[in-house]
Design a protein around this motif. Structure first.
Motif, short mmCIF file in Angstrom:
data_model
loop_
_atom_site.label_atom_id
_atom_site.label_comp_id
_atom_site.label_asym_id
_atom_site.label_seq_id
_atom_site.Cartn_x
_atom_site.Cartn_y
_atom_site.Cartn_z
N LEU A 1 -29.14 -7.67 6.11
CA LEU A 1 -28.28 -6.56 5.70
C LEU A 1 -27.18 -7.05 4.76
O LEU A 1 -26.78 -6.32 3.83
N ALA A 2 -26.70 -8.27 4.96
CA ALA A 2 -25.69 -8.86 4.06
C ALA A 2 -26.28 -9.06 2.66
O ALA A 2 -25.60 -8.83 1.66
N GLN A 3 -27.55 -9.50 2.60
CA GLN A 3 -28.22 -9.66 1.30
C GLN A 3 -28.30 -8.32 0.57
O GLN A 3 -28.03 -8.24 -0.63
N LEU A 4 -28.67 -7.27 1.31
CA LEU A 4 -28.76 -5.94 0.70
C LEU A 4 -27.38 -5.48 0.23
O LEU A 4 -27.25 -4.89 -0.85
N ASN A 5 -26.36 -5.76 1.03
CA ASN A 5 -24.99 -5.42 0.65
C ASN A 5 -24.58 -6.09 -0.65
O ASN A 5 -24.02 -5.46 -1.55
N ARG B 1 -35.92 -3.55 -2.98
CA ARG B 1 -37.20 -3.02 -2.49
C ARG B 1 -38.01 -4.13 -1.81
O ARG B 1 -38.61 -3.92 -0.75
N GLY B 2 -38.02 -5.32 -2.40
CA GLY B 2 -38.78 -6.43 -1.84
C GLY B 2 -38.30 -6.83 -0.45
O GLY B 2 -39.11 -7.12 0.44
N ILE B 3 -36.97 -6.87 -0.27
CA ILE B 3 -36.42 -7.22 1.04
C ILE B 3 -36.83 -6.20 2.09
O ILE B 3 -37.26 -6.54 3.20
N ILE B 4 -36.71 -4.93 1.74
CA ILE B 4 -37.04 -3.86 2.70
C ILE B 4 -38.52 -3.87 3.05
O ILE B 4 -38.90 -3.78 4.22
N GLU B 5 -39.37 -4.03 2.04
CA GLU B 5 -40.81 -3.98 2.29
C GLU B 5 -41.33 -5.24 2.97
O GLU B 5 -42.48 -5.28 3.40
N SER B 6 -40.50 -6.27 3.08
CA SER B 6 -40.92 -7.49 3.80
C SER B 6 -40.74 -7.32 5.32
O SER B 6 -41.17 -8.19 6.08
N ILE B 7 -40.12 -6.24 5.73
CA ILE B 7 -39.94 -5.96 7.17
C ILE B 7 -41.26 -5.41 7.69
O ILE B 7 -41.54 -4.22 7.59
N ARG B 8 -42.10 -6.27 8.25
CA ARG B 8 -43.44 -5.85 8.66
C ARG B 8 -43.71 -6.02 10.15
O ARG B 8 -44.82 -5.77 10.59
N SER B 9 -42.73 -6.45 10.93
CA SER B 9 -42.94 -6.57 12.37
C SER B 9 -42.00 -5.62 13.10
O SER B 9 -40.89 -5.33 12.62
N THR B 10 -42.44 -5.13 14.25
CA THR B 10 -41.62 -4.19 15.03
C THR B 10 -40.34 -4.86 15.53
O THR B 10 -39.31 -4.20 15.65
N LYS B 11 -40.39 -6.17 15.80
CA LYS B 11 -39.20 -6.88 16.26
C LYS B 11 -38.13 -6.90 15.17
O LYS B 11 -36.93 -6.74 15.45
N LYS B 12 -38.55 -7.12 13.93
CA LYS B 12 -37.60 -7.12 12.82
C LYS B 12 -36.99 -5.72 12.64
O LYS B 12 -35.78 -5.58 12.43
N ILE C 1 -37.26 4.38 0.91
CA ILE C 1 -38.40 3.64 1.44
C ILE C 1 -38.43 3.86 2.95
O ILE C 1 -37.46 3.59 3.64
N ALA C 2 -39.55 4.39 3.43
CA ALA C 2 -39.72 4.62 4.86
C ALA C 2 -40.40 3.42 5.50
O ALA C 2 -41.27 2.78 4.91
N LEU C 3 -39.99 3.10 6.72
CA LEU C 3 -40.63 2.08 7.54
C LEU C 3 -41.00 2.76 8.86
O LEU C 3 -40.15 3.39 9.48
N TYR C 4 -42.25 2.62 9.27
CA TYR C 4 -42.64 3.25 10.53
C TYR C 4 -43.62 2.37 11.29
O TYR C 4 -44.34 1.55 10.71
N LYS C 5 -43.60 2.56 12.61
CA LYS C 5 -44.44 1.74 13.49
C LYS C 5 -45.85 2.33 13.56
O LYS C 5 -46.03 3.53 13.75
N SER C 6 -46.84 1.45 13.41
CA SER C 6 -48.24 1.86 13.51
C SER C 6 -49.06 0.67 14.00
O SER C 6 -49.10 -0.37 13.35
N LYS C 7 -49.65 0.81 15.17
CA LYS C 7 -50.49 -0.24 15.76
C LYS C 7 -49.75 -1.58 15.83
O LYS C 7 -50.23 -2.61 15.35
#
Length: 211
Positions: free
Chosen positions: A39-43, A71-82, A126-132
């Protein structure tokens, strides 16, 4: 016969190694993930972006580059824990980027002003949602806006509909509020009709992560 069995066992074990290594890597990556730092990087990127002059489309190359980094930072969030870690750490009062999460903790949207007005893209979602057991990233198409609330409603067909409340600016710089609906089907995000609800906006104040 014993040699054949041993050979098959060795082959099977060899095939399992990449998957085991991948799982171990993902677990290690989750442990090393620092939501506060992300979040600091995005800030910092948004501070850089807001400091650029856009008159007559100045600094457009730099503006596009910064937006791509965001956009790259946000789209790198690919795990539910993150995702969960970001949702817990995010504080609207401290962070410049907009981030709202649904009341069932399954769906979130990042929103920010891109300063790319001369290209007709003044806001990005950019939406992030949980799936499988993973996170899927998706752009929200249509008129972009700053979202400030998401409500999840279970439908009779077993699906969940997400009601996104947001605001966008008109040509006269007046802010208009509207609601959009989305559903997730087979892992894909799609716009949906807004169901008839008595009090559509009730509860939106509780969907933002404020501390």
């Amino acid at each position: 016969m014993k040699l054949k069995t041993l050979f098959i066992a060795c082959i099977s074990f060899g095939l399992l190694i990449p998957f085991t290594s991948c799982n171990n890597y993902n677990s290690k990556e989750d442990e090393q993930f620092d939501a506060k730092n992300t979040l600091a990087q995005l800030n910092n990127l948004l501070i850089q972006l807001n400091g650029l002059d856009t008159v007559d489309c100045q600094n457009l190359d730099e503006i596009v580059t910064i937006n791509e980094k965001i956009r790259g930072i946000i789209e790198s969030i690919r795990s539910t824990k993150k995702f969960d870690s970001l949702a817990t750490t995010y504080n609207k009062a401290e962070h410049q980027i907009g981030f709202v999460v649904s009341d069932n903790q399954q769906f979130g949207v990042f929103s920010w002003e891109t300063k790319m007005d001369c290209m007709g893209h003044n806001i990005k979602n950019i939406a992030l949602y949980k799936s499988k057991n993973r996170i899927v990233a998706s752009s929200l198409y249509g008129k972009p806006m700053i979202y400030h609330g998401i409500i999840s409603k279970n439908q009779g067909n077993g699906k969940t509909i997400y009601l996104l409340n947001g605001r966008f600016s008109s040509k006269k710089k007046h802010f208009n509020t509207t609601t959009k609906a989305y559903t997730i089907t087979n892992g894909s995000l799609a716009e949906s009709q807004i169901p008839l609800l008595g009090k559509l906006h009730e509860g939106y104040a509780t969907t933002e992560f404020e501390q």
